[in-house]
Design a protein around this motif. Structure first.
Motif, PDB file in Angstrom:
ATOM      1  N   LEU A 166       7.424  -7.717  12.630  1.00  0.00           N
ATOM      2  CA  LEU A 166       7.973  -6.463  12.110  1.00  0.00           C
ATOM      3  C   LEU A 166       7.324  -6.074  10.784  1.00  0.00           C
ATOM      4  N   ALA A 167       6.840  -7.060  10.063  1.00  0.00           N
ATOM      5  CA  ALA A 167       6.204  -6.791   8.774  1.00  0.00           C
ATOM      6  C   ALA A 167       4.879  -6.038   8.926  1.00  0.00           C
ATOM      7  N   GLN A 168       4.345  -5.954  10.118  1.00  0.00           N
ATOM      8  CA  GLN A 168       3.125  -5.173  10.327  1.00  0.00           C
ATOM      9  C   GLN A 168       3.335  -3.707   9.934  1.00  0.00           C
ATOM     10  N   LYS A 169       4.559  -3.190  10.156  1.00  0.00           N
ATOM     11  CA  LYS A 169       4.840  -1.802   9.792  1.00  0.00           C
ATOM     12  C   LYS A 169       4.815  -1.633   8.271  1.00  0.00           C
ATOM     13  N   VAL A 170       5.301  -2.634   7.550  1.00  0.00           N
ATOM     14  CA  VAL A 170       5.240  -2.600   6.089  1.00  0.00           C
ATOM     15  C   VAL A 170       3.780  -2.648   5.648  1.00  0.00           C
ATOM     16  N   ASN A 171       3.012  -3.513   6.263  1.00  0.00           N
ATOM     17  CA  ASN A 171       1.589  -3.638   5.946  1.00  0.00           C
ATOM     18  C   ASN A 171       0.873  -2.307   6.158  1.00  0.00           C
ATOM     19  N   GLN A 172       1.107  -1.698   7.322  1.00  0.00           N
ATOM     20  CA  GLN A 172       0.446  -0.432   7.628  1.00  0.00           C
ATOM     21  C   GLN A 172       0.829   0.639   6.614  1.00  0.00           C
ATOM     22  N   TYR A 173       2.094   0.659   6.231  1.00  0.00           N
ATOM     23  CA  TYR A 173       2.574   1.677   5.290  1.00  0.00           C
ATOM     24  C   TYR A 173       1.878   1.545   3.935  1.00  0.00           C
ATOM     25  N   VAL A 174       1.856   0.340   3.368  1.00  0.00           N
ATOM     26  CA  VAL A 174       1.303   0.204   2.016  1.00  0.00           C
ATOM     27  C   VAL A 174      -0.207   0.390   2.010  1.00  0.00           C
ATOM     28  N   VAL A 175      -0.878   0.136   3.135  1.00  0.00           N
ATOM     29  CA  VAL A 175      -2.312   0.427   3.216  1.00  0.00           C
ATOM     30  C   VAL A 175      -2.527   1.935   3.322  1.00  0.00           C
ATOM     31  N   ASP A 176      -1.788   2.591   4.214  1.00  0.00           N
ATOM     32  CA  ASP A 176      -1.929   4.041   4.362  1.00  0.00           C
ATOM     33  C   ASP A 176      -1.625   4.770   3.048  1.00  0.00           C
ATOM     34  N   GLN A 177      -0.610   4.267   2.334  1.00  0.00           N
ATOM     35  CA  GLN A 177      -0.205   4.895   1.087  1.00  0.00           C
ATOM     36  C   GLN A 177      -0.997   4.370  -0.121  1.00  0.00           C
ATOM     37  N   ALA A 178      -1.918   3.461   0.143  1.00  0.00           N
ATOM     38  CA  ALA A 178      -2.807   2.919  -0.901  1.00  0.00           C
ATOM     39  C   ALA A 178      -2.024   2.418  -2.107  1.00  0.00           C
ATOM     40  N   TRP A 179      -1.057   1.553  -1.853  1.00  0.00           N
ATOM     41  CA  TRP A 179      -0.313   0.926  -2.940  1.00  0.00           C
ATOM     42  C   TRP A 179      -1.194  -0.026  -3.735  1.00  0.00           C
ATOM     43  N   PHE A 180      -2.207  -0.545  -3.092  1.00  0.00           N
ATOM     44  CA  PHE A 180      -3.090  -1.546  -3.693  1.00  0.00           C
ATOM     45  C   PHE A 180      -4.542  -1.167  -3.407  1.00  0.00           C
ATOM     46  N   ALA A 181      -5.436  -1.785  -4.142  1.00  0.00           N
ATOM     47  CA  ALA A 181      -6.868  -1.644  -3.863  1.00  0.00           C
ATOM     48  C   ALA A 181      -7.490  -3.038  -3.879  1.00  0.00           C
TER      49      ALA A 181
END
Length: 510
Positions: A459-474
């Motif tokens: 289920l954490a894959q959705k969290v992963n996808q979100y923070v990548v799409d939203q560019a929370w990190f670089a």
């Protein structure tokens, strides 16, 4: 320079939730069998131990030293599997808020005190109030109750997918209840572990020596008669120690690996940390430009990760744009290349966001990261983002970045299990989310992970996808740990998601 999150930082490495009842003896964690006659092991350690009170234990580099003196309730095998140790069985209730542990009845501490349910409760209660560096591991504990002479019931305030893992880490270390909280235990550990400290052979800040516990309950984990940890905080001292044979195993880095490689030592490399920029201020409180996701995405596209890996890390690692590791169920292979180097794309996104003429970004600078940040400054400058580097003393760096003093910061963070990564960097109470960014969509995904039981990682894959799409990190890359050994003397298996191997993973060479 590597950093490991301390008490204020959210949780450490986590394990899968909802392990049903398990039974059996402690796992092998390497080669089975007792010590070879007269065998000794000397390991170089990057860290010192300031207190041997088990509640002051810290993840990563400190783990093997504490493991010499203390057993944990659960044992984590090299591949991350949890096995019995002082607890022989463990089982959650239906909603994963009550964990019942069945304990061994044949274990005593080195001061002769019996290990039982009362001792386990005393340790868990002590850990919760002692405010150690990993105190957050006990955050979800509502109460610990003795359910029998050899059984404890741990009630959690809410489901915690990391909790069973914590019982194999700092939270799980069990010390004699007679010694807990005393001044004496700070320098003289009193545990039930495979070794007992040799005080005459130990000097704080220099080395810690342990000899075999003659009354230890699990002989298969006692592979040496003597184990010594030499404290070697200096990189040059570490490489000289392993090359000259002063130590049998030690962690090095890309700047020292060439000398070690020429000496015929065995190199074991494995990814643990990711390094890169944390784009903290997603709401634009101190850097209004970062409120626009296109700006955060532009920063990602502006980074030439492959060149950075080659020049800064001698190629020892893998480029990535995600903060979840390959050893977790949250990992999505395609996200490693989500932001391939593209200066034109970066400039286009900045123009769309209204910053065609660029802007200035304040970023903290550690003396040890000058070469990294010089490259970041150059690459962002090429797309119009001026990086203003503000020097920060090493002692203040973590405090400054988790207190929202900077909108962006470089860091090196281990890629632990999904719930730990989420609690560490993404939830509103996470240390590395100092501006407390969230959204209804993200919070719903986080809630699903917390209550997801054995599906939590997936289920954490959705969290992963979100923070990548939203560019929370670089992120720049996953960095290889470079662990060197004298293969003629020692065989060692790396520990998944941990900076250095567990003590149990070492064996005398055949």
């Amino acid at each position: 320079m590597k950093f490991r999150p301390f008490a204020a930082a959210a949780a450490v490495l986590a394990a899968a939730l909802a392990l049903t009842a398990c039974s059996g003896s402690a796992g092998n964690a390497g080669n089975p069998g007792g010590s070879a006659s007269g065998a000794s092991l000397t390991v170089g350690s990057l860290v010192n131990i300031n207190s041997f009170d088990p509640a002051q234990a810290h993840l990563g580099h400190q783990m093997p030293i504490y493991q010499a003196a203390y057993d944990t309730l659960l044992l984590r095998e090299p591949d991350g599997t949890l096995s019995p140790m002082l607890a022989t069985k463990w089982e959650y209730n239906a909603d994963n808020t009550v964990l019942t542990l069945t304990l061994r009845s044949d274990v005593t501490f080195s001061d002769g005190t019996k290990f039982d349910a009362e001792a386990a409760k005393a340790n868990l209660d002590h850990f919760k109030t002692a405010n150690g560096p990993d105190a957050n591991q006990a955050k979800s504990i509502a109460s610990v109750d003795v359910a029998g002479a050899d059984s404890v019931k741990i009630t959690l305030s809410a489901a915690d997918p990391a909790f069973t893992y914590y019982l194999s880490q700092a939270l799980g270390f069990m010390g004699s209840p007679k010694a807990l909280g005393s001044d004496a235990i700070k320098t003289d550990p009193v545990g039930s572990g495979p070794y007992i400290m040799d005080k005459a052979g130990s000097v704080n800040g220099s080395q810690f020596t342990f000899t075999k516990n003659p009354k230890y309950w699990n002989k298969s984990l006692q592979k040496y008669d003597k184990v010594t940890f030499k404290v070697l905080t200096d990189t040059t001292a570490r490489v000289n120690a392993i090359v000259s044979g002063q130590v049998d195993a030690v962690l090095l880095d890309p700047t020292t690996m060439a000398q070690a490689d020429k000496s015929g030592l065995k190199k074991i490399s494995y990814p643990v940390d990711w390094q890169g920029l944390l784009l903290f201020d997603r709401g634009g409180a101190s850097a209004p430009e970062l409120k626009d996701v296109r700006v955060r995405q532009a920063i990602n596209y502006a980074l030439d990760r492959k060149t950075m890996l080659k020049e800064l890390m001698k190629g020892e690692g893998e480029v990535t744009a995600q903060v979840f590791g390959k050893t977790t169920d949250a990992y999505i292979a395609d996200l490693d290349s989500a932001y391939s180097y593209d200066k034109a794309k970066a400039k286009s996104l900045l123009a769309e966001a209204g910053y065609a003429d660029g802007f200035t970004l304040n970023v903290p600078l550690l003396p040890t990261t000058e070469s990294i940040m010089a490259m970041v400054k150059q690459q962002l400058g090429e797309v119009g983002i001026t990086v203003n580097l503000a020097s920060v003393p090493q002692a203040n760096y973590v405090t400054d970045i988790i207190s929202a003093k900077f909108p962006v910061a470089w860091f090196s963070i281990f890629q632990g299990e999904p719930w730990v990564a989420i609690r560490q960097m993404i939830t509103t109470d996470a240390a590395y989310n100092p501006f407390k960014t969230t959204s209804p969509e993200l919070q719903a995904d986080i809630d699903a992970v917390q209550t997801g039981g054995d599906k939590a990682g997936e289920l954490a894959q959705k969290v992963n996808q979100y923070v990548v799409d939203q560019a929370w990190f670089a992120p720049f890359y996953r960095v290889n740990q470079l662990f060197y050994t004298n293969s003629k003397k020692v065989t060692v298996v790396p520990q998944v998601q941990q900076a250095v191997p567990n003590l149990y993973n070492y064996s005398p060479a055949s």
